[in-house]
Design a protein around this motif. Structure first.
Motif, PDB file in Angstrom:
ATOM      1  N   PHE A 228     -76.153 149.259  75.247  1.00  0.00           N
ATOM      2  CA  PHE A 228     -77.352 148.108  75.653  1.00  0.00           C
ATOM      3  C   PHE A 228     -77.418 147.112  74.938  1.00  0.00           C
ATOM      4  CE2 PHE A 228     -81.569 146.500  75.618  1.00  0.00           C
ATOM      5  CZ  PHE A 228     -81.691 146.302  76.631  1.00  0.00           C
ATOM      6  N   ALA A 229     -77.333 145.917  75.311  1.00  0.00           N
ATOM      7  CA  ALA A 229     -77.432 144.630  74.742  1.00  0.00           C
ATOM      8  C   ALA A 229     -78.140 143.707  75.544  1.00  0.00           C
ATOM      9  CB  ALA A 229     -76.238 144.085  74.225  1.00  0.00           C
ATOM     10  N   LEU A 230     -78.929 142.658  74.849  1.00  0.00           N
ATOM     11  CA  LEU A 230     -79.935 141.591  75.464  1.00  0.00           C
ATOM     12  C   LEU A 230     -78.780 140.520  75.524  1.00  0.00           C
ATOM     13  CD1 LEU A 230     -83.280 142.129  73.959  1.00  0.00           C
ATOM     14  CD2 LEU A 230     -82.509 142.360  76.511  1.00  0.00           C
ATOM     15  N   SER A 231     -78.899 139.817  76.403  1.00  0.00           N
ATOM     16  CA  SER A 231     -78.358 138.299  76.416  1.00  0.00           C
ATOM     17  C   SER A 231     -79.155 137.356  75.356  1.00  0.00           C
ATOM     18  CB  SER A 231     -78.045 137.724  77.688  1.00  0.00           C
ATOM     19  OG  SER A 231     -79.435 137.383  78.186  1.00  0.00           O
ATOM     20  N   ASP A 232     -78.378 136.293  75.120  1.00  0.00           N
ATOM     21  CA  ASP A 232     -79.137 135.322  74.059  1.00  0.00           C
ATOM     22  C   ASP A 232     -80.190 134.907  74.852  1.00  0.00           C
ATOM     23  OD1 ASP A 232     -76.877 135.913  72.461  1.00  0.00           O
ATOM     24  OD2 ASP A 232     -76.026 133.990  72.837  1.00  0.00           O
ATOM     25  N   GLY A 233     -80.193 134.437  76.102  1.00  0.00           N
ATOM     26  CA  GLY A 233     -81.435 133.777  76.639  1.00  0.00           C
ATOM     27  C   GLY A 233     -82.399 134.611  76.783  1.00  0.00           C
ATOM     28  N   ALA A 234     -82.056 135.975  77.121  1.00  0.00           N
ATOM     29  CA  ALA A 234     -83.282 137.135  77.344  1.00  0.00           C
ATOM     30  C   ALA A 234     -83.930 137.483  75.941  1.00  0.00           C
ATOM     31  CB  ALA A 234     -82.683 138.401  77.876  1.00  0.00           C
ATOM     32  N   LEU A 235     -83.148 137.347  74.894  1.00  0.00           N
ATOM     33  CA  LEU A 235     -83.611 137.819  73.631  1.00  0.00           C
ATOM     34  C   LEU A 235     -84.577 136.472  73.259  1.00  0.00           C
ATOM     35  CD1 LEU A 235     -84.051 139.404  71.171  1.00  0.00           C
ATOM     36  CD2 LEU A 235     -81.797 138.904  70.248  1.00  0.00           C
ATOM     37  N   ALA A 236     -84.307 135.251  73.671  1.00  0.00           N
ATOM     38  CA  ALA A 236     -85.090 134.082  73.013  1.00  0.00           C
ATOM     39  C   ALA A 236     -86.413 134.016  73.839  1.00  0.00           C
ATOM     40  CB  ALA A 236     -84.194 132.795  73.364  1.00  0.00           C
ATOM     41  N   SER A 237     -86.527 134.274  75.034  1.00  0.00           N
ATOM     42  CA  SER A 237     -87.561 134.487  75.842  1.00  0.00           C
ATOM     43  C   SER A 237     -88.467 135.599  75.208  1.00  0.00           C
ATOM     44  CB  SER A 237     -87.194 134.817  77.282  1.00  0.00           C
ATOM     45  OG  SER A 237     -86.511 133.760  78.222  1.00  0.00           O
ATOM     46  N   LEU A 238     -88.005 136.739  75.116  1.00  0.00           N
ATOM     47  CA  LEU A 238     -88.833 138.003  74.316  1.00  0.00           C
ATOM     48  C   LEU A 238     -89.460 137.309  73.086  1.00  0.00           C
ATOM     49  CD1 LEU A 238     -86.691 140.947  74.980  1.00  0.00           C
ATOM     50  CD2 LEU A 238     -88.778 140.266  76.123  1.00  0.00           C
ATOM     51  N   VAL A 239     -88.626 136.535  72.252  1.00  0.00           N
ATOM     52  CA  VAL A 239     -89.184 136.209  71.026  1.00  0.00           C
ATOM     53  C   VAL A 239     -90.453 135.011  71.272  1.00  0.00           C
ATOM     54  CG1 VAL A 239     -88.618 134.694  68.944  1.00  0.00           C
ATOM     55  CG2 VAL A 239     -87.286 136.244  69.740  1.00  0.00           C
ATOM     56  N   ASN A 240     -90.163 134.111  72.284  1.00  0.00           N
ATOM     57  CA  ASN A 240     -91.095 133.243  72.486  1.00  0.00           C
ATOM     58  C   ASN A 240     -92.515 133.963  72.903  1.00  0.00           C
ATOM     59  OD1 ASN A 240     -89.625 130.924  72.018  1.00  0.00           O
ATOM     60  ND2 ASN A 240     -88.662 130.752  74.003  1.00  0.00           N
ATOM     61  N   CYS A 241     -92.449 134.814  73.963  1.00  0.00           N
ATOM     62  CA  CYS A 241     -93.649 135.357  74.679  1.00  0.00           C
ATOM     63  C   CYS A 241     -94.060 136.471  73.617  1.00  0.00           C
ATOM     64  CB  CYS A 241     -92.977 136.116  75.813  1.00  0.00           C
ATOM     65  SG  CYS A 241     -92.525 134.629  77.133  1.00  0.00           S
ATOM     66  N   GLY A 242     -93.291 137.289  72.754  1.00  0.00           N
ATOM     67  CA  GLY A 242     -93.738 138.244  72.085  1.00  0.00           C
ATOM     68  C   GLY A 242     -94.538 137.926  70.878  1.00  0.00           C
ATOM     69  N   LEU A 243     -94.188 136.646  70.466  1.00  0.00           N
ATOM     70  CA  LEU A 243     -94.930 135.902  69.461  1.00  0.00           C
ATOM     71  C   LEU A 243     -96.039 135.016  69.835  1.00  0.00           C
ATOM     72  CD1 LEU A 243     -91.802 135.672  66.811  1.00  0.00           C
ATOM     73  CD2 LEU A 243     -93.641 137.639  67.011  1.00  0.00           C
ATOM     74  N   ASP A 244     -95.973 134.686  71.051  1.00  0.00           N
ATOM     75  CA  ASP A 244     -96.878 133.675  71.578  1.00  0.00           C
ATOM     76  C   ASP A 244     -96.603 132.335  70.722  1.00  0.00           C
ATOM     77  OD1 ASP A 244     -98.673 132.741  73.363  1.00  0.00           O
ATOM     78  OD2 ASP A 244    -100.426 133.235  72.213  1.00  0.00           O
ATOM     79  N   LEU A 245     -95.534 131.993  70.782  1.00  0.00           N
ATOM     80  CA  LEU A 245     -95.115 130.553  70.220  1.00  0.00           C
ATOM     81  C   LEU A 245     -95.504 129.397  71.043  1.00  0.00           C
ATOM     82  CD1 LEU A 245     -91.504 131.468  68.867  1.00  0.00           C
ATOM     83  CD2 LEU A 245     -93.537 131.732  67.667  1.00  0.00           C
TER      84      LEU A 245
END
Length: 269
Positions: A228-245
């Motif tokens: 299992f691996a996340l795409s670059d875009g998916a991981l970026a979205s998770l960072v933005n939302c998870g950290l509420d940037l």
């Protein structure tokens, strides 16, 4: 079984709501409930992520649940504030060990000097000289020690005279040497990954999250598939939302791509 995008998003949000309700019912991890609530309010940003993760893990319900559980806990445990605090704690621990070592040297010297005066100056101070006396005094309010250990320790103390035991200064020196030789290391892969760089940044969270994912893969007796691996875009979205940037702090797929390139180069070095 195929799912339309709407189904994937709805099923993922149902899972997240269930997680949040369980946390709230048990009055635990309020920060994680807030993170999930923020995710539910940002459906547009996360819809593609939900689709991607669901497409990979929908046939493995435990893996799907574990993925989101790992993510929200990582977002809580490895946000920028906590990453900075972890680095500060590490530096403080290094300083404390150094201080213990220095103080132990001074205390051991004072204890040796006191023993010398007791033996040669004609005076005494009725202070402890046997390590077991210290142990017994330190355990005065420990009921378990008093009930189960004290009598046996007294017998051992009387059975072997002072020459069989280390002097107080030697005990202190051992404590100091232990502190001097101590190596401060992380207790888990996520902590190590998130604090390995000199400066804290958004990459810390990415490292911790990916480390926690790896720690829950099948090869580590977890549920998340090894492939299992996340795409670059998916991981970026998770960072933005998870950290509420904020808008000016958000990362994009290129940020993740560069991050992964640096990680690959670091492994080769």
């Amino acid at each position: 079984m195929s799912h339309t995008p709407t189904e994937a998003v709805q099923l993922t949000e149902t899972l997240l709501r269930s997680m949040m309700e369980n946390l709230q019912a048990n009055c635990i991890w309020p920060n994680i409930s807030n993170i999930i609530g923020g995710m539910l309010n940002r459906r547009i940003e996360l819809a593609d992520v939900y689709e991607e993760v669901y497409a990979s893990l929908s046939l493995k319900p435990r893996a799907l649940y574990m993925f989101w559980d790992v993510f929200v806990h990582a977002a809580d445990g490895w946000n920028p504030q906590k990453n900075r605090a972890a680095r500060e704690a590490r530096e403080e621990l290094v300083g404390i060990n150094s201080g213990i070592s220095e103080l132990a040297d001074r205390l051991a010297a004072l204890l040796d000097r006191r023993d010398e005066l007791h033996n040669h100056c004609g005076f005494s101070s009725n202070a402890h000289y046997h390590i077991l006396d210290v142990v017994k005094d330190a355990s005065e309010h420990n009921d378990l020690f008093q009930s189960y250990v004290k009598d046996d320790l007294d017998r051992i103390c009387y059975q072997y005279d002072f020459k069989y035991w280390p002097a107080l200064s030697e005990v202190v020196q051992a404590i100091g040497m232990d502190a001097e030789m101590a190596e401060v290391t992380a207790n888990d892969p996520a902590t190590e990954a998130a604090t390995e760089s000199r400066k804290s940044g958004r990459s810390d969270f990415v490292k911790a999250f990916l480390a926690r994912l790896d720690d829950n893969r099948v090869r580590e007796c977890g549920f998340i598939p090894n492939s299992f691996a996340l795409s670059d875009g998916a991981l970026a979205s998770l960072v933005n939302c998870g950290l509420d940037l904020a808008a000016d702090e958000m990362v994009d797929a290129d940020f993740i791509k560069r991050f992964r390139q640096r990680q690959r180069q670091a492994k080769k070095a």
